[in-house]
Design an enzyme around this catalytic site. Structure first.
Site, mmCIF file in Angstrom:
data_model
loop_
_atom_site.group_PDB
_atom_site.id
_atom_site.type_symbol
_atom_site.label_atom_id
_atom_site.label_comp_id
_atom_site.label_asym_id
_atom_site.label_seq_id
_atom_site.Cartn_x
_atom_site.Cartn_y
_atom_site.Cartn_z
ATOM 1 N N SER A 166 0.839 -1.191 0.000
ATOM 2 C CA SER A 166 0.000 0.000 0.000
ATOM 3 C C SER A 166 0.885 1.256 0.000
ATOM 4 O O SER A 166 1.744 1.391 -0.859
ATOM 5 C CB SER A 166 -0.959 -0.061 1.198
ATOM 6 O OG SER A 166 -2.023 0.830 1.021
ATOM 7 N N HIS A 202 -6.980 -6.189 1.012
ATOM 8 C CA HIS A 202 -5.833 -5.325 0.734
ATOM 9 C C HIS A 202 -4.638 -5.784 1.580
ATOM 10 O O HIS A 202 -4.746 -5.934 2.797
ATOM 11 C CB HIS A 202 -6.228 -3.883 1.090
ATOM 12 C CG HIS A 202 -5.206 -2.856 0.742
ATOM 13 N ND1 HIS A 202 -4.485 -2.862 -0.428
ATOM 14 C CD2 HIS A 202 -4.802 -1.745 1.415
ATOM 15 C CE1 HIS A 202 -3.671 -1.821 -0.448
ATOM 16 N NE2 HIS A 202 -3.840 -1.120 0.658
#
Ligand SMILES: *[C@@H]1O[C@H](CO)[C@@H](O)[C@H](O)[C@H]1NC(C)=O
Ligand SMILES: *[C@@H]1O[C@H](CO)[C@@H](O)[C@H](O)[C@H]1NC(C)=O
Length: 390
Positions: free
Chosen positions: A206, A339
């Site tokens: 990320s 994620h």
């Protein structure tokens, strides 16, 4: 002036050679960069002055030009190696001490080593690894947030990097973290830690994936770059993200990212609402890693920009191919997982890249890794062709 000096010695060759030859001999990196609006991805095979990139020497020079533009417009300055960098390993704690200009800082990274006698390869992981590191490879965990704080927009100028260089330094957090990776490698080169400084990977997920991409691009001693779900600011191209946003997608863009955090330099503010005036884009950021290994993992999440990351990385892979190292880069996107939770379906490409670039298995097959849940036609984003660089 310049020609009056070289002419007597090089008259025949210089006068008959095309202008690109001049560039090889004199790889001057510009200090100002074009800001002409262009909705297509910039051409990595043309210098900012219009000369063509025709040879490997030209390409090396063009990489320097791309790097300089990225630092100037997006990332902020990357300081040279400080005057003093020392380190000690105590147990699993590597302490890195740095002095420059009368100021000193100290930071730590924790090393988890494979068993057996080294030297072992290792992956520097921002905040810990979100992808599975095999038992034969070490992990060096860096608390990158201590180097440059990334809580929110109020984090500007905070962290150890800024304690050393001043809170007004132009660096955004991403390039400050890259500086810290370089200092870790400085220490691995001088202290016997059991880790091989020639076999270093870098990863993060990320926001830390954006950081991993930047570290791989700006530190040539990183052998393998493994950004994970980095999205816009990492594996996505600003221009493609803007076109996706215009098409109604819920996607992170340059204009959003500057309001969220301090990953980029304050200099990037001027471009945030007109990313189409940047001299470069992130297909070229990825190409700074070439010829070294780069495997970009992505996820089919709107905010990360599946079309943007796939289009950008597909273009980067074509650049790797053009410069003669088609198998040294891959990208892989699988959806249907949280994620930063690495799906087992991406294990084969991770294993292949680690085997080849960190475990010296030259026969590991990293060819043709272009996996994506988004179908992208890159000719929509480029108005140039890929040469073959001799
Ligand atoms: C590194 O810096 C720390 C903190 O200032 C200090 O305690 C330590 O002695 C230094 N280590 C070396 C090897 O200079
Ligand atoms: C891989 O090659 C490097 C560079 O030649 C060498 O330093 C290292 O010991 C090798 N590592 C392994 C795991 O074979």
């Amino acid at each position: 002036m310049k020609y009056s000096i070289v002419l007597p010695f090089l008259a025949t060759t210089v006068l008959s050679a095309p202008l690109v030859q001049e560039r090889q001999a004199d790889c001057t990196v510009p200090t100002s960069f074009p800001t002409t609006a262009n909705s297509k991805l910039p051409n990595p095979f043309v210098f900012f002055n219009g000369n063509k990139v025709a040879t490997q020497a030209d390409w090396t020079c063009k990489q320097k030009e791309i790097a300089a533009a990225l630092l100037s417009q997006e990332l902020g300055d990357l300081p040279a190696k400080p005057s003093t960098v020392t380190g000690t390993l105590s147990g699993s704690t590597l302490t890195i001490n740095v002095s420059q200009g009368g100021k000193s800082i100290s930071f730590t990274a924790s090393i988890k080593k494979p068993s057996g006698t080294g030297p072992h390869p290792a992956i520097i992981a921002y905040g810990g690894a979100s992808l599975p590191v095999p038992a034969t490879v070490g992990t060096i965990t860096l608390d990158n947030g201590a180097i440059a704080v990334q809580n929110d927009k109020g984090s500007r100028g905070k962290g150890k990097f800024f304690d050393l260089y001043g809170s007004g330094h132009s660096a955004g957090a991403l390039i400050a973290w890259s500086w810290a990776v370089s200092r870790i490698i400085d220490v691995l080169e001088t202290v016997d830690t059991g880790i091989d400084p020639k076999r270093i990977g870098v990863t993060g997920c990320s926001r830390n994936g954006k950081g991993a991409m930047i570290a791989g691009a700006f530190e040539p001693r990183v052998a393998l770059t493994l950004p994970q779900e980095s999205g816009s600011g990492g594996a996505a191209c600003w221009r493609i993200s803007d076109s996706e946003k215009a098409a109604g997608k819920n996607i992170q863009t340059a204009s959003q990212i500057v309001t969220e955090n301090v990953w980029f330099s304050p200099n990037f503010q001027a471009f945030s609402s007109k990313a189409n005036t940047l001299a470069t884009d992130h297909h070229e950021l990825a190409a700074l890693v070439a010829p070294r290994g780069l495997m970009a993992f992505e996820n089919n999440i709107d905010w990360l920009g599946p079309v943007s990351t796939a289009g950008c990385m597909k273009t980067a892979r074509a650049i790797y191919k053009a410069v003669g190292v088609p198998d040294n880069m891959g990208y892989s996107m699988i959806g249907g997982h949280n994620h930063c939770s690495f799906p087992s379906g991406q294990q084969p490409e991770l294993t292949a890249f680690i085997n080849k670039f960190l475990l010296n298995q030259s026969s590991a097959n990293t060819a043709g890794i272009e996996r994506s849940t988004a179908t992208v036609d890159i000719t929509k984003y480029i108005d140039w062709t890929f040469p073959t660089i001799a």
